[in-house]
Write an enzyme that holds these catalytic residues in place. Sequence first.
Site, PDB file in Angstrom:
ATOM      1  N   CYS A   1       0.866  -1.185   0.000  1.00 13.49           N
ATOM      2  CA  CYS A   1       0.000   0.000   0.000  1.00 13.49           C
ATOM      3  C   CYS A   1       0.898   1.230   0.000  1.00 13.49           C
ATOM      4  O   CYS A   1       2.070   1.133  -0.366  1.00 13.49           O
ATOM      5  CB  CYS A   1      -0.992  -0.020   1.166  1.00 13.49           C
ATOM      6  SG  CYS A   1      -0.242   0.025   2.804  1.00 13.49           S
TER       7      CYS A   1
ATOM      8  N   ASN B   1       2.308   1.397   4.325  1.00 17.04           N
ATOM      9  CA  ASN B   1       2.604   0.120   4.986  1.00 17.04           C
ATOM     10  C   ASN B   1       2.313   0.166   6.488  1.00 17.04           C
ATOM     11  O   ASN B   1       2.987  -0.473   7.293  1.00 17.04           O
ATOM     12  CB  ASN B   1       4.051  -0.336   4.728  1.00 17.04           C
ATOM     13  CG  ASN B   1       4.350  -1.787   5.114  1.00 17.04           C
ATOM     14  OD1 ASN B   1       5.470  -2.138   5.447  1.00 17.04           O
ATOM     15  ND2 ASN B   1       3.354  -2.649   5.071  1.00 17.04           N
TER      16      ASN B   1
ATOM     17  N   CYS C   1      -1.439   0.783   7.399  1.00 12.79           N
ATOM     18  CA  CYS C   1      -2.881   0.529   7.554  1.00 12.79           C
ATOM     19  C   CYS C   1      -3.351  -0.711   6.785  1.00 12.79           C
ATOM     20  O   CYS C   1      -3.709  -1.724   7.382  1.00 12.79           O
ATOM     21  CB  CYS C   1      -3.699   1.733   7.093  1.00 12.79           C
ATOM     22  SG  CYS C   1      -3.438   3.206   8.099  1.00 12.79           S
ATOM     23  N   ARG C   2      -3.356  -0.630   5.443  1.00 14.32           N
ATOM     24  CA  ARG C   2      -3.974  -1.692   4.643  1.00 14.32           C
ATOM     25  C   ARG C   2      -3.089  -2.917   4.450  1.00 14.32           C
ATOM     26  O   ARG C   2      -3.516  -4.044   4.724  1.00 14.32           O
ATOM     27  CB  ARG C   2      -4.398  -1.127   3.272  1.00 14.32           C
ATOM     28  CG  ARG C   2      -5.499  -0.098   3.374  1.00 14.32           C
ATOM     29  CD  ARG C   2      -5.666   0.683   2.078  1.00 14.32           C
ATOM     30  NE  ARG C   2      -4.507   1.549   1.838  1.00 14.32           N
ATOM     31  CZ  ARG C   2      -4.319   2.289   0.750  1.00 14.32           C
ATOM     32  NH1 ARG C   2      -5.224   2.262  -0.209  1.00 14.32           N
ATOM     33  NH2 ARG C   2      -3.251   3.044   0.623  1.00 14.32           N
ATOM     34  N   SER C   3      -1.858  -2.718   3.945  1.00 12.91           N
ATOM     35  CA  SER C   3      -1.040  -3.897   3.631  1.00 12.91           C
ATOM     36  C   SER C   3      -0.624  -4.717   4.862  1.00 12.91           C
ATOM     37  O   SER C   3      -0.511  -5.943   4.750  1.00 12.91           O
ATOM     38  CB  SER C   3       0.172  -3.548   2.755  1.00 12.91           C
ATOM     39  OG  SER C   3       1.012  -2.605   3.364  1.00 12.91           O
TER      40      SER C   3
ATOM     41  N   ASP D   1      -8.285   3.976   1.338  1.00 11.87           N
ATOM     42  CA  ASP D   1      -7.301   4.281   2.376  1.00 11.87           C
ATOM     43  C   ASP D   1      -8.042   4.755   3.629  1.00 11.87           C
ATOM     44  O   ASP D   1      -8.710   5.787   3.597  1.00 11.87           O
ATOM     45  CB  ASP D   1      -6.375   5.383   1.849  1.00 11.87           C
ATOM     46  CG  ASP D   1      -5.204   5.617   2.765  1.00 11.87           C
ATOM     47  OD1 ASP D   1      -5.281   5.191   3.943  1.00 11.87           O
ATOM     48  OD2 ASP D   1      -4.225   6.221   2.323  1.00 11.87           O
TER      49      ASP D   1
HETATM   50  P1  4NP Z   1      -1.760   2.841   4.128  1.00 16.82           P
HETATM   51  O1  4NP Z   1      -2.391   4.202   4.711  1.00 16.82           O
HETATM   52  O2  4NP Z   1      -1.224   3.182   2.755  1.00 16.82           O
HETATM   53  O3  4NP Z   1      -2.937   1.920   4.059  1.00 16.82           O
HETATM   54  O4  4NP Z   1      -0.705   2.405   5.101  1.00 16.82           O
HETATM   55  C1  4NP Z   1      -1.671   5.387   4.816  1.00 16.82           C
HETATM   56  C2  4NP Z   1      -0.874   5.610   5.903  1.00 16.82           C
HETATM   57  C3  4NP Z   1      -0.184   6.810   6.025  1.00 16.82           C
HETATM   58  C4  4NP Z   1      -0.310   7.775   5.055  1.00 16.82           C
HETATM   59  C5  4NP Z   1      -1.100   7.545   3.945  1.00 16.82           C
HETATM   60  C6  4NP Z   1      -1.777   6.355   3.825  1.00 16.82           C
HETATM   61  N1  4NP Z   1       0.372   9.009   5.183  1.00 16.82           N
HETATM   62  O5  4NP Z   1       0.178   9.877   4.333  1.00 16.82           O
HETATM   63  O6  4NP Z   1       1.139   9.181   6.137  1.00 16.82           O
END
Ligand code: 4NP
Length: 158
Positions: free
Chosen positions: A7, A10, A12-14, A123
């Site tokens: 994602c 790294n 939240c989702r992955s 997200d």
């Molecule tokens: P992820 O979510 O891609 O599912 O881990 C996010 C976590 C942090 C951020 C964006 C998306 N960020 O902008 O910090």
Amino acid sequence: MKVLMVCLGNICRSPLAEGILREKANGKGMDLTVDSAGTAAYHSGERPDRRSQEVAKKHGIDISGQRARQFERSDFEVFDRIFVMDPSNYDNVVSLASNNKEAKKVELILNKLYPGKDLPVPDPYYGGRDGFENVFRMLDASCEKIIEEIKTNGLEGS
Ligand code: 4NP
């Protein structure tokens, strides 16, 4: 068989996708290596977001031991399949591929459930807890499909 979940951050989702797929593979005694990475390095070295840890725990999965890392070119050599969470992840990962064989390893995870639709796993970072439960359900159903597919195609252990 080695599978990488990707994602943006790294956190939240992955990490959820990694935890869910590993849990399912272990439950079936399958020889599967599962890891995850982010296209961005913002959160490298951090544990998964607390809300991801909580929703995983609620479903009996402990992802607290994971640490974020950035996707790197060498991941194309290590992993057989690379599942990305949204079209932006797809573009970012495919842009690092050295050849068509590597690019073909990359797939949007929700295409396992909705073939050819190119839908994103939304997200949940800036949303509330509902978003994480929703993401968990989508990833759980997608990982179930991945497990079925690997068992059918007999790529276990390769
Ligand atoms: P992820 O979510 O891609 O599912 O881990 C996010 C976590 C942090 C951020 C964006 C998306 N960020 O902008 O910090």
